[in-house]
Design an enzyme around this catalytic site. Sequence first.
Site, PDB file in Angstrom:
ATOM      1  N   SER A 326       4.846  10.656  -2.453  1.00  0.00           N
ATOM      2  CA  SER A 326       3.496  10.150  -2.235  1.00  0.00           C
ATOM      3  C   SER A 326       2.543  10.699  -3.294  1.00  0.00           C
ATOM      4  CB  SER A 326       3.055  10.541  -0.822  1.00  0.00           C
ATOM      5  OG  SER A 326       1.863   9.899  -0.463  1.00  0.00           O
ATOM      6  N   ASP A 382       7.473   0.337   2.738  1.00  0.00           N
ATOM      7  CA  ASP A 382       6.412   1.329   2.519  1.00  0.00           C
ATOM      8  C   ASP A 382       5.324   0.727   1.637  1.00  0.00           C
ATOM      9  OD1 ASP A 382       4.845   3.499   2.003  1.00  0.00           O
ATOM     10  OD2 ASP A 382       6.380   4.654   0.934  1.00  0.00           O
ATOM     11  N   HIS A 437       6.887   5.471   5.235  1.00  0.00           N
ATOM     12  CA  HIS A 437       6.475   6.249   4.060  1.00  0.00           C
ATOM     13  C   HIS A 437       7.011   7.676   4.126  1.00  0.00           C
ATOM     14  CE1 HIS A 437       4.158   7.495   0.656  1.00  0.00           C
ATOM     15  NE2 HIS A 437       3.391   8.317   1.354  1.00  0.00           N
TER      16      HIS A 437
END
Lengths: 523, 523
Positions: A326, A382, A437
Amino acid sequence: MEVSPLRQVRKEKGAKKTKWVLKLKFGVTWKAIKKASSSTMKLNRFRLTCASSMKQLSLVRVQAEEAVKPIQQAHTKKKASHHVTKSLLSLLQLPYTASDFIDWGDLMTPTKSPKENISTKWREIHGLHNWDNLLDPLHPWLRREIIKYGEFAQATYDGFDFDPLSEFCGSCRYNRHKLYEELGLTNHGYKVTKYIYAMSHVDVPSWFERSHLGETWSKDSNWMGYVAVSNDEESERIGRRDIVMAWRGTVAPTEWFTDLKAMLERIGDGKIKVQHGFRSIYKSKSEFTRYNKLSASEQVMEEVNRLIKFYKAKGEEISFTITGHSLGGALALLNAYEAATSIPGLPISVISFGAPRVGNLAFKEKLDEMGVKTLRIVVKQDIVPKFPGFICNNILHKLNFVTKKFNWVYRHAGSHLKLDMFMSPYLKRESDLIGSHNLEIYLHLLDGFLSERRKFRWNARRDVALVNKTTDMLIEELRIPKFWYQLPYKGLVLNKHGRWVKPSREPEDVPSPLSVASENELH
Amino acid sequence: MEVSPLRQVRKEKGAKKTKWVLKLKFGVTWKAIKKASSSTMKLNRFRLTCASSMKQLSLVRVQAEEAVKPIQQAHTKKKASHHVTKSLLSLLQLPYTASDFIDWGDLMTPTKSPKENISTKWREIHGLHNWDNLLDPLHPWLRREIIKYGEFAQATYDGFDFDPLSEFCGSCRYNRHKLYEELGLTNHGYKVTKYIYAMSHVDVPSWFERSHLGETWSKDSNWMGYVAVSNDEESERIGRRDIVMAWRGTVAPTEWFTDLKAMLERIGDGKIKVQHGFRSIYKSKSEFTRYNKLSASEQVMEEVNRLIKFYKAKGEEISFTITGHSLGGALALLNAYEAATSIPGLPISVISFGAPRVGNLAFKEKLDEMGVKTLRIVVKQDIVPKFPGFICNNILHKLNFVTKKFNWVYRHAGSHLKLDMFMSPYLKRESDLIGSHNLEIYLHLLDGFLSERRKFRWNARRDVALVNKTTDMLIEELRIPKFWYQLPYKGLVLNKHGRWVKPSREPEDVPSPLSVASENELH
């Protein structure tokens, strides 16, 4: 107890009958005889030796299903094999439902497989040829390495103190000597040499964890990751001394990306632009802080240069691998850009997980030009990797050739490996935007991935339960609690007076901005 | 480390000056001198020896505040003492806020005080004179006994398996030999002799906990409490052999009580009526179940009669004390009614916590007539004790004398002790309907209760952290996590293969309908 692979079916052709012998898990053996005449099978022996726990029973049940499939194929008459399946299950005294038809894999074997020596192949594994012919099908050596770096990134979450009632919220719960040991990662053969702290001058939504208490270890900084280096044994196996930077991430909220252009910031020559918020976290510092008198960028580069100097002096070959999930994946690219600019000739690869776009086309081209190798692992469901530029790039989708002209449009760098949540029989079918995610989902899907076309590998060994550490993504049948990764009694312990109290942290684990591995530690 | 009480202030009158010496916790001593001339004080010494952790600091801070109060009173000039307070706190380097003015009590001392011998007073303590002159102010001996029984009731929650992913959901996590030991209640000097199971033929909303799994220990029954008996030492202290029945409860949802009359059921002679749902749980049984071939009622009475027979034979004096919280308090009354009817002359007392009304006026009168002594502990903010009959009885409030005529109106039985959540400085001010019903809140308020008019006692010793086991009621300043009472990693453990698995329960802890204490166990 050793178990035989799933589909082991022996067909003993006799004159008048076909005999099937199925070896299942947990010492379960099953024989079926089909008379050439009859259309159904006769079960003539079944032993269920050690299926004590519910979990094992489920496994045996699934094994049975698996075992029966080849018969189904061999059989022309579906009805017959259906009958066999049913009898088999009735012997197991288990309900007969659709959810039973799952390949549960080797749930009871060790989670680690033996390692191969990849010293001759490491450059390809790190993208020398941009991972051509290594991704589909996924080369097992590459899979193992990707998961290794992924677990280094996961450690930045598992070691992080998220507790707003802790005065050390936002720091790492363990000192760098204990981190890998506490999280069971020592077997990877790396040593953490330095912790990295970050702050931000611009207000980046929800990346910063802050304690609710008055007195805290730091009001400005968060632990943002660490530098580690491979030990001799691992260096031997992987063919060079590997320096790793693992960046901590956060689930990137979409608000970051409402106005793309406004948040783009120039770096290097005029054309190159990157996301302002990411860069602020990477570059911010302040004289008045304890942990960010140097920016995260300066802390990392200082340590990387120190390590390179140390191992160069010993004539060793060195690589720099940057990983992150991320936001951490975004910082990894900024880190790679700086390292490539300031240390020419250093083999640099980025392995990122669910990372958002960071910069524009010029940024991407500059990274390629400098030979930075980037492998982005992306889960189809995601949305984070679609930001920034989700809206924008979709509008321009049809005129993709045009977008090259707009150098403000965010572009992804490097190669990518796309995973699909629906590949895994262990994950719930309804796709969950936040859950998809999660880094553990990424690692789970990687572990089972064979190729675009093939199903989840039955002998994937990574512990499936890890998926539910901080999600609710596993199917009910596995009976793993959701969001189970939390401290016993939320960190309270019973003291000698019979009171439940929050113990103050071990002095050795109180964050220190100065601790780095001495040369003796390095050797 | 022994600490001196809060308000210990010595005033040394000199000719020209008044000298204050404050002895605070953690060996903190503070002296202030007020010259007769000046209106402010001079701080001339302050030692802070061992206030390492945040928690201790907070305590010292509060101690300081407490210590300053008498000075404030002694002082005519508020400004002066305010100045003192500030200087004092500045020396502690702590922020100066309203929330600092809290009496934190003896948070760092043992939770248990020495016990008194109550053998001569036990009949009064169990309601011989309906607790006249014992409740306000609350007699310390009575307080201790009430809390003892309250903790027996709390054990039915703490030992209960609420995990829907456990095949044993709805049972007790430990066998009867281990229950008190596991929950730290051995010091009360009782032994659990039998577990009680219940089912219900009528559908009582949300009292029943059911596993999500296919195979479970029982599909019909829940663990509903246990019978225990005092050991020799405790019997010596309390003046008789005490048999206890502790009933498990649930938070009673208001839907139970929408139609009062419909849910009333006749028992005994025609006039006496009780709530249908409660009675169904108490009386239901089925041949086809493993744990309820006998009803809860039959299981309890069988065991109580057995114990009475055993101890009568030894010529001992015996009492039967029934306790329970919420639904458990309702079952306790039904249990008392049956015991009083079937065992004349047995001293029976009910100590209930937050129990709803159970029966009508005739039921109440019959209990009184049979000499059942009932003490209901009620928190003012808790609505459950207002049900059933909340609406109804409020409508009839003004014509209270009339209600006696309507024998279908629910009535509370016995005496009651009313507690107020706002008494406790540890609890949040906003009243929480669910939270205020929690048994740990009841026990916490009891522990601090002195009398209607006096404030929470500063030397209450019960661990305040227990309040947040399953609530979010404690003030932030205490820094106790909310809802912290859960198994480490939600019951998962790391097995030798490196996998997180739910271990199957120890065979010894698998529920058994037959286990009762043998006569050898009883001695």
